[in-house]
Design an enzyme around this catalytic site. Structure first.
Site, PDB file in Angstrom:
ATOM      1  N   LYS A   1       0.854  -1.621  -0.005  1.00 26.84           N
ATOM      2  CA  LYS A   1      -0.180   0.232   0.046  1.00 26.84           C
ATOM      3  C   LYS A   1       0.822   1.411  -0.589  1.00 26.84           C
ATOM      4  O   LYS A   1       1.906   0.857   1.257  1.00 26.84           O
ATOM      5  CB  LYS A   1      -1.295   0.279   1.312  1.00 26.84           C
ATOM      6  CG  LYS A   1      -1.631   1.363   2.156  1.00 26.84           C
ATOM      7  CD  LYS A   1      -3.044   0.921   2.864  1.00 26.84           C
ATOM      8  CE  LYS A   1      -4.142   2.310   2.484  1.00 26.84           C
ATOM      9  NZ  LYS A   1      -4.765   1.668   3.750  1.00 26.84           N
TER      10      LYS A   1
ATOM     11  N   SER B   1      -9.531   2.361   2.680  1.00 27.51           N
ATOM     12  CA  SER B   1      -9.041   3.082   1.806  1.00 27.51           C
ATOM     13  C   SER B   1      -7.624   1.826   1.146  1.00 27.51           C
ATOM     14  O   SER B   1      -7.085   1.870   0.097  1.00 27.51           O
ATOM     15  CB  SER B   1      -8.365   4.146   2.281  1.00 27.51           C
ATOM     16  OG  SER B   1      -7.511   3.438   3.560  1.00 27.51           O
TER      17      SER B   1
ATOM     18  N   SER C   1     -10.605  -0.203   6.549  1.00 30.38           N
ATOM     19  CA  SER C   1      -9.871  -0.223   5.515  1.00 30.38           C
ATOM     20  C   SER C   1      -8.852  -1.304   4.650  1.00 30.38           C
ATOM     21  O   SER C   1      -8.663  -1.175   3.648  1.00 30.38           O
ATOM     22  CB  SER C   1      -8.842   1.451   5.474  1.00 30.38           C
ATOM     23  OG  SER C   1      -9.379   2.494   4.996  1.00 30.38           O
TER      24      SER C   1
HETATM   25  N1  GLN Z   1     -12.662   4.126   5.807  1.00 32.81           N
HETATM   26  C1  GLN Z   1     -13.266   4.693   7.202  1.00 32.81           C
HETATM   27  C2  GLN Z   1     -12.393   6.198   6.722  1.00 32.81           C
HETATM   28  O1  GLN Z   1     -12.726   6.833   5.923  1.00 32.81           O
HETATM   29  C3  GLN Z   1     -12.034   3.395   7.377  1.00 32.81           C
HETATM   30  C4  GLN Z   1     -10.486   3.924   7.148  1.00 32.81           C
HETATM   31  C5  GLN Z   1      -9.278   3.567   7.334  1.00 32.81           C
HETATM   32  O2  GLN Z   1      -9.547   2.568   8.084  1.00 32.81           O
HETATM   33  N2  GLN Z   1      -7.943   4.025   6.971  1.00 32.81           N
HETATM   34  O3  GLN Z   1     -11.936   7.371   7.701  1.00 32.81           O
END
Ligand code: GLN
Length: 493
Positions: free
Chosen positions: A79, A159, A183
């Site tokens: 990532k 994400s 995410s």
């Molecule tokens: N979708 C969640 C957010 O927007 C989780 C993001 C994440 O786990 N990095 O914060």
């Protein structure tokens, strides 16, 4: 023989060890698949020279009988939130679009030491904020699973959407993800793959671009429970750079895959079944429960009473921490500068230019909840409720071994649908993943069934702190019982 890009990590390791395939062959197969699938926009940076050099070195180690890492010769993607020495690390932002870190994150270093081959850096929502990769400065990634018309119109989730899409489409064998509020688990569900957010404190956060430090966790994403177990073992463990990592031994998680869960108590929390729960998600959840029961587990109805507060608490805590963490991007360190007449103007110009709208929104929200007049009303209160959510899980785990719930409230959504959603509507997509993030407990997401239009739907298996073993054990049984077909929509170019 199966196509090389269809292999699981465990299968490829067998073939490599029997010298039936080489790492160079395996790596080349993935590089050519990456080329065919560039339209998915899974990778921000491809590193083919580095990959081939890694693969050649691995083949040499094997040929010479040198000592091998546990994942020697396996091509993976990272990532683009993990710092990789000498290789651009952008956090999918304009702010870091030219940032080349002088050092390596602990997790990617450990994977390197385990002999993996790095194919490149994959897309994410900007600074890991989002659930679709739509906030990426480098554009959205496409889900390899197509809609009813056979079109690539769906988001991969986020994400870690680049990681999920790359694993699903055969553009790497496994990938690192990171999970702050879902995410790893939500994109795994959207793309029909497996991923685990380990216990908070299992993996070092050193060298991972920080979003919300009390929630951020590294974890693996791959095409089977066993592959995730293999990867996590190499990623986990203390390193002296992150004092929140537990000084616990890292078990061989694959040893937990006994195939036997008879007598295990599986909790089903009623709060995850609100009125109006998506019928297809409910159907797959019920199927999962039935399969576990058929395998000899005891199903227990439980309650996690503070579940409904998790989403607001998460968005207060995560934004507060983000506003603090992202203050380092000031035009002086890391980033390119947009000058101004005064120092303040330079900060303002740099940050306005370098951050996307979602990141700015969260910095504003976080700054607000931490401001003198509102700190107690929002931040302190959120911290208190976070504790209650943690206690809910602790109490539940006095009677059950694991908890099984959906990973996401819907299958993958289309870009078109998401474009028209308000930010708060998109935040609702995190409703099932944020409670376990706030509690710090481990949670695995694996595909269990399909929606009416043929899209994957995942379930989460949540365990006690540092009991990834049970999570993997239950996940492995469910995976085999569900017999999910991983890649019906393989990209053909
Ligand atoms: N979708 C969640 C957010 O927007 C989780 C993001 C994440 O786990 N990095 O914060």
């Amino acid at each position: 023989m199966t196509e090389l890009v269809n292999l699981h990590i465990s299968e490829a390791l067998d073939l490599l060890n029997k010298k039936e395939i080489s790492s160079v062959e395996l790596t080349k197969a993935h590089l050519s698949e990456m080329e065919k699938a560039r339209f998915l926009n899974a990778y921000i940076t491809e590193t083919p020279e580095r990959a081939l050099a890694d693969a050649e070195a691995s083949d040499k180690r094997r040929a010479n009988g040198d000592s091998l890492g546990a994942l020697d010769g396996i091509p993976i993607a990272n990532k683009d939130l993990y710092c990789t020495a000498g290789i651009r690390t952008t956090a999918a932002s304009k702010m870091l679009s030219h940032f080349v870190p002088p050092y390596e994150s602990t997790v990617t270093q450990k994977l390197k030491d385990a002999g993996t081959v790095m194919l490149g850096k994959v897309n994410t929502d900007q600074f890991a904020m989002g659930g679709s990769t739509m906030t990426s400065y480098f554009g959205v990634t496409k889900n390899p699973w197509t809609d009813e018309k056979g079109e690539y119109s769906l988001v991969p989730g986020g994400s870690s959407g680049g990681s999920a899409a790359a694993v699903s489409a055969g553009l790497c064998m496994g990938a690192t993800g990171s999970d702050t509020g879902g995410s790893i688990r939500q994109p795994a569900s959207f793309c029909g793959i497996t991923g685990i957010k380990p216990t908070y404190g299992r993996c070092s956060r050193y060298g991972i671009v920080a979003f919300a430090s009390s929630l951020d966790q590294a974890g693996p994403m791959a095409r089977s429970v066993k592959d995730c177990a293999l990867m996590l073992r190499e990623m986990a463990g203390a390193d002296g750079h992150d004092s929140t990592v537990a000084e616990l031994p890292v078990p061989d998680f694959t040893a937990a895959l006994t195939g036997d869960i008879r007598g295990k108590k599986i909790g089903i929390p009623k709060e995850y079944r609100p009125d109006g729960l998506n019928a297809e998600v409910a159907r797959v959840w019920d199927k999962g429960i039935q399969l576990l029961q058929d395998a000899g587990a005891e199903i227990v109805d439980i309650s996690l009473p503070h579940t409904k507060y998790a989403l607001p608490v998460y968005y207060i805590v995560a934004c507060a921490e983000a506003s603090s963490n992202l203050s380092r991007y000031d035009g002086v360190r890391y980033t390119e500068r947009v000058s101004g007449h005064t120092l303040d103007e330079m900060y303002e110009n740099t940050r306005t230019d370098g951050f996307g709208p979602e990141v700015i929104r969260r910095i504003l929200l976080g700054t607000f909840v931490l401001s003198a007049g509102f700190y107690d009303a929002y931040y302190t209160r959120a911290q208190r409720v976070r504790r209650l959510i943690y206690e809910d899980f602790k109490k539940a785990f006095e009677t059950v071994d694991a908890i099984v719930v959906p990973a996401a409230p819907t299958p993958a959504l289309s870009y078109e649908a998401m474009k028209n959603m308000s930010p708060v509507d998109t935040y609702l997509g995190d409703v099932f993943t944020t409670p376990s993030s706030l509690a710090g407990v481990p949670s695995l997401s694996l595909p269990v069934g399909l929606s009416n239009t043929g899209l994957p739907i995942g379930l989460q298996i949540i365990g006690k702190h540092f009991d990834e073993n049970t999570v993997f054990q239950v996940g492995d049984v469910l995976e085999k019982a569900a017999g999910f077909n991983l890649m019906p929509h393989r990209v053909k170019g």
